[in-house]
Design a protein around this motif. Structure first.
Motif, PDB file in Angstrom:
ATOM      1  N   GLN A 132       3.520  42.621   0.478  1.00 36.36           N
ATOM      2  CA  GLN A 132       3.734  43.207   1.808  1.00 36.36           C
ATOM      3  C   GLN A 132       5.213  43.493   2.051  1.00 36.36           C
ATOM      4  O   GLN A 132       5.560  44.488   2.692  1.00 36.36           O
ATOM      5  CB  GLN A 132       3.211  42.277   2.897  1.00 36.36           C
ATOM      6  CG  GLN A 132       1.707  42.213   2.974  1.00 36.36           C
ATOM      7  CD  GLN A 132       1.233  41.207   4.028  1.00 36.36           C
ATOM      8  OE1 GLN A 132       1.984  40.346   4.466  1.00 36.36           O
ATOM      9  NE2 GLN A 132      -0.018  41.333   4.424  1.00 36.36           N
ATOM     10  N   THR A 133       6.079  42.629   1.543  1.00 39.06           N
ATOM     11  CA  THR A 133       7.522  42.826   1.705  1.00 39.06           C
ATOM     12  C   THR A 133       7.971  44.103   1.007  1.00 39.06           C
ATOM     13  O   THR A 133       8.764  44.872   1.559  1.00 39.06           O
ATOM     14  CB  THR A 133       8.298  41.606   1.162  1.00 39.06           C
ATOM     15  OG1 THR A 133       7.902  40.450   1.902  1.00 39.06           O
ATOM     16  CG2 THR A 133       9.798  41.801   1.277  1.00 39.06           C
ATOM     17  N   VAL A 134       7.463  44.344  -0.189  1.00 45.62           N
ATOM     18  CA  VAL A 134       7.802  45.577  -0.907  1.00 45.62           C
ATOM     19  C   VAL A 134       7.359  46.791  -0.098  1.00 45.62           C
ATOM     20  O   VAL A 134       8.126  47.745   0.091  1.00 45.62           O
ATOM     21  CB  VAL A 134       7.167  45.586  -2.320  1.00 45.62           C
ATOM     22  CG1 VAL A 134       7.317  46.942  -2.992  1.00 45.62           C
ATOM     23  CG2 VAL A 134       7.786  44.494  -3.183  1.00 45.62           C
ATOM     24  N   ASN A 135       6.142  46.764   0.417  1.00 49.44           N
ATOM     25  CA  ASN A 135       5.647  47.869   1.243  1.00 49.44           C
ATOM     26  C   ASN A 135       6.481  48.016   2.514  1.00 49.44           C
ATOM     27  O   ASN A 135       6.786  49.131   2.945  1.00 49.44           O
ATOM     28  CB  ASN A 135       4.178  47.650   1.602  1.00 49.44           C
ATOM     29  CG  ASN A 135       3.264  47.727   0.402  1.00 49.44           C
ATOM     30  OD1 ASN A 135       3.623  48.262  -0.646  1.00 49.44           O
ATOM     31  ND2 ASN A 135       2.082  47.171   0.538  1.00 49.44           N
ATOM     32  N   SER A 136       6.859  46.893   3.102  1.00 53.53           N
ATOM     33  CA  SER A 136       7.628  46.931   4.346  1.00 53.53           C
ATOM     34  C   SER A 136       9.029  47.484   4.140  1.00 53.53           C
ATOM     35  O   SER A 136       9.587  48.119   5.040  1.00 53.53           O
ATOM     36  CB  SER A 136       7.690  45.535   4.970  1.00 53.53           C
ATOM     37  OG  SER A 136       6.396  45.122   5.348  1.00 53.53           O
ATOM     38  N   LEU A 137       9.619  47.250   2.968  1.00 58.73           N
ATOM     39  CA  LEU A 137      10.925  47.853   2.678  1.00 58.73           C
ATOM     40  C   LEU A 137      10.825  49.378   2.695  1.00 58.73           C
ATOM     41  O   LEU A 137      11.711  50.059   3.218  1.00 58.73           O
ATOM     42  CB  LEU A 137      11.451  47.381   1.321  1.00 58.73           C
ATOM     43  CG  LEU A 137      12.117  46.019   1.281  1.00 58.73           C
ATOM     44  CD1 LEU A 137      12.393  45.599  -0.159  1.00 58.73           C
ATOM     45  CD2 LEU A 137      13.396  46.001   2.089  1.00 58.73           C
ATOM     46  N   ALA A 138       9.743  49.904   2.146  1.00 57.67           N
ATOM     47  CA  ALA A 138       9.545  51.358   2.164  1.00 57.67           C
ATOM     48  C   ALA A 138       9.352  51.850   3.600  1.00 57.67           C
ATOM     49  O   ALA A 138       9.907  52.878   3.996  1.00 57.67           O
ATOM     50  CB  ALA A 138       8.356  51.736   1.299  1.00 57.67           C
ATOM     51  N   GLU A 139       8.589  51.117   4.386  1.00 53.55           N
ATOM     52  CA  GLU A 139       8.374  51.500   5.784  1.00 53.55           C
ATOM     53  C   GLU A 139       9.669  51.429   6.583  1.00 53.55           C
ATOM     54  O   GLU A 139       9.945  52.306   7.406  1.00 53.55           O
ATOM     55  CB  GLU A 139       7.319  50.597   6.421  1.00 53.55           C
ATOM     56  CG  GLU A 139       5.926  50.816   5.881  1.00 53.55           C
ATOM     57  CD  GLU A 139       4.914  49.808   6.424  1.00 53.55           C
ATOM     58  OE1 GLU A 139       5.211  49.136   7.440  1.00 53.55           O
ATOM     59  OE2 GLU A 139       3.841  49.684   5.815  1.00 53.55           O
ATOM     60  N   LEU A 140      10.458  50.382   6.349  1.00 56.59           N
ATOM     61  CA  LEU A 140      11.734  50.241   7.050  1.00 56.59           C
ATOM     62  C   LEU A 140      12.655  51.397   6.702  1.00 56.59           C
ATOM     63  O   LEU A 140      13.336  51.957   7.566  1.00 56.59           O
ATOM     64  CB  LEU A 140      12.386  48.901   6.677  1.00 56.59           C
ATOM     65  CG  LEU A 140      13.626  48.505   7.462  1.00 56.59           C
ATOM     66  CD1 LEU A 140      13.297  48.304   8.937  1.00 56.59           C
ATOM     67  CD2 LEU A 140      14.225  47.228   6.886  1.00 56.59           C
ATOM     68  N   ARG A 141      12.674  51.778   5.420  1.00 56.34           N
ATOM     69  CA  ARG A 141      13.469  52.934   5.008  1.00 56.34           C
ATOM     70  C   ARG A 141      13.001  54.193   5.726  1.00 56.34           C
ATOM     71  O   ARG A 141      13.794  54.992   6.201  1.00 56.34           O
ATOM     72  CB  ARG A 141      13.375  53.110   3.485  1.00 56.34           C
ATOM     73  CG  ARG A 141      14.357  54.083   2.852  1.00 56.34           C
ATOM     74  CD  ARG A 141      13.974  55.516   2.848  1.00 56.34           C
ATOM     75  NE  ARG A 141      12.593  55.769   2.488  1.00 56.34           N
ATOM     76  CZ  ARG A 141      12.176  56.797   1.787  1.00 56.34           C
ATOM     77  NH1 ARG A 141      13.027  57.649   1.322  1.00 56.34           N
ATOM     78  NH2 ARG A 141      10.909  56.976   1.570  1.00 56.34           N
ATOM     79  N   ASN A 142      11.692  54.355   5.860  1.00 56.52           N
ATOM     80  CA  ASN A 142      11.159  55.539   6.534  1.00 56.52           C
ATOM     81  C   ASN A 142      11.516  55.559   8.025  1.00 56.52           C
ATOM     82  O   ASN A 142      11.777  56.619   8.582  1.00 56.52           O
ATOM     83  CB  ASN A 142       9.643  55.605   6.386  1.00 56.52           C
ATOM     84  CG  ASN A 142       9.211  55.884   4.964  1.00 56.52           C
ATOM     85  OD1 ASN A 142      10.004  56.317   4.133  1.00 56.52           O
ATOM     86  ND2 ASN A 142       7.961  55.613   4.667  1.00 56.52           N
ATOM     87  N   GLN A 143      11.514  54.392   8.655  1.00 57.98           N
ATOM     88  CA  GLN A 143      11.723  54.333  10.107  1.00 57.98           C
ATOM     89  C   GLN A 143      13.181  54.209  10.521  1.00 57.98           C
ATOM     90  O   GLN A 143      13.593  54.790  11.525  1.00 57.98           O
ATOM     91  CB  GLN A 143      10.917  53.180  10.698  1.00 57.98           C
ATOM     92  CG  GLN A 143       9.419  53.420  10.556  1.00 57.98           C
ATOM     93  CD  GLN A 143       8.593  52.217  10.961  1.00 57.98           C
ATOM     94  OE1 GLN A 143       9.093  51.263  11.533  1.00 57.98           O
ATOM     95  NE2 GLN A 143       7.305  52.263  10.657  1.00 57.98           N
ATOM     96  N   LEU A 144      13.982  53.448   9.760  1.00 54.69           N
ATOM     97  CA  LEU A 144      15.375  53.227  10.137  1.00 54.69           C
ATOM     98  C   LEU A 144      16.373  53.744   9.118  1.00 54.69           C
ATOM     99  O   LEU A 144      17.560  53.854   9.410  1.00 54.69           O
ATOM    100  CB  LEU A 144      15.642  51.724  10.354  1.00 54.69           C
ATOM    101  CG  LEU A 144      14.869  51.029  11.455  1.00 54.69           C
ATOM    102  CD1 LEU A 144      15.240  49.557  11.518  1.00 54.69           C
ATOM    103  CD2 LEU A 144      15.097  51.696  12.798  1.00 54.69           C
ATOM    104  N   GLY A 145      15.896  54.044   7.915  1.00 61.01           N
ATOM    105  CA  GLY A 145      16.789  54.475   6.844  1.00 61.01           C
ATOM    106  C   GLY A 145      16.933  55.979   6.788  1.00 61.01           C
ATOM    107  O   GLY A 145      16.806  56.674   7.798  1.00 61.01           O
ATOM    108  N   LEU A 146      17.164  56.464   5.604  1.00 65.21           N
ATOM    109  CA  LEU A 146      17.423  57.889   5.409  1.00 65.21           C
ATOM    110  C   LEU A 146      16.211  58.651   4.898  1.00 65.21           C
ATOM    111  O   LEU A 146      16.350  59.713   4.324  1.00 65.21           O
ATOM    112  CB  LEU A 146      18.577  58.061   4.412  1.00 65.21           C
ATOM    113  CG  LEU A 146      19.913  57.481   4.844  1.00 65.21           C
ATOM    114  CD1 LEU A 146      20.942  57.653   3.732  1.00 65.21           C
ATOM    115  CD2 LEU A 146      20.400  58.129   6.123  1.00 65.21           C
ATOM    116  N   GLY A 147      15.038  58.116   5.092  1.00 69.83           N
ATOM    117  CA  GLY A 147      13.858  58.743   4.526  1.00 69.83           C
ATOM    118  C   GLY A 147      13.343  59.944   5.292  1.00 69.83           C
ATOM    119  O   GLY A 147      13.416  59.999   6.514  1.00 69.83           O
ATOM    120  N   HIS A 148      12.854  60.909   4.554  1.00 71.64           N
ATOM    121  CA  HIS A 148      12.087  62.040   5.072  1.00 71.64           C
ATOM    122  C   HIS A 148      12.846  62.951   6.031  1.00 71.64           C
ATOM    123  O   HIS A 148      12.278  63.468   6.977  1.00 71.64           O
ATOM    124  CB  HIS A 148      10.794  61.548   5.715  1.00 71.64           C
ATOM    125  CG  HIS A 148       9.954  60.725   4.789  1.00 71.64           C
ATOM    126  ND1 HIS A 148       9.374  61.244   3.651  1.00 71.64           N
ATOM    127  CD2 HIS A 148       9.632  59.411   4.812  1.00 71.64           C
ATOM    128  CE1 HIS A 148       8.709  60.283   3.019  1.00 71.64           C
ATOM    129  NE2 HIS A 148       8.860  59.164   3.692  1.00 71.64           N
TER     130      HIS A 148
END
Length: 175
Positions: free
Chosen positions: A115-131
């Motif tokens: 879940q932590t691995v998945n959450s890192l991707a979600e955090l990147r999408n929501q607060l990081g530079l994703g998309h």
């Protein structure tokens, strides 16, 4: 000579990920680059630091798969890559025998790791530079610190387990 200085972190220094002590990582330059971007960006560019945390884990997963001659595609996302790595050195919660002491707790922790691995991707999408963001990131310095701590936890566990499996002869990495 002495002056007051505001501490931006309650836990002192940043966690270390000792990549150069891992013999299976024959060329960890990319991982060091990610770590540098994370450390440089925590205060200055939290969104970029968050994105680099996710990228570090993704790069590590690909390195482990490469060394294990497991194929993946460039379009595989981080949850899929983690699933492939978890299956390789038997990191899945199901790999802990029910008869083992602490197996229930181990199942929970291993599930949380995924879940932590998945959450890192979600955090990147929501607060990081994703998309291709269209608005500024609301990320504060505490967010990339959280992401870095999670990244170090995941990376150390993967590296420790991978090295242990190779040392026991359960996996044979390619040179």
């Amino acid at each position: 000579m002495y002056r007051a200085r505001r501490r931006t972190s309650f836990h002192g220094g940043l966690p270390e990920l000792k990549l150069d002590t891992r013999p299976l990582l024959t060329d960890p330059v990319v991982l060091h680059e990610h770590l540098g971007r994370i450390r440089d960006g925590i205060e200055r560019d939290p969104a970029a630091a968050i994105a680099s945390c996710k990228e570090l884990v993704e790069s590590l997963l690909k390195m482990i798969l490469d060394k294990s001659t497991v194929e993946y595609t460039k379009n595989d996302n981080i949850p899929k890559l983690y699933t492939q790595v978890a299956a390789l050195p038997a990191l899945k919660a199901e790999s802990v025998p029910a008869s083992a002491k602490g197996s229930e707790a181990s199942h929970k922790v291993l599930g949380t790791l995924a879940q932590t691995v998945n959450s890192l991707a979600e955090l990147r999408n929501q607060l990081g530079l994703g998309h291709g963001r269209t608005t500024p990131s609301p990320a504060l310095a505490r967010h990339p610190r959280l992401a870095l701590n999670a990244t170090v936890t995941v990376a150390e566990f993967l590296l420790d387990t991978w090295h242990e499996r190779v040392d026991k002869g359960l996996l044979t990495p390619t040179p």
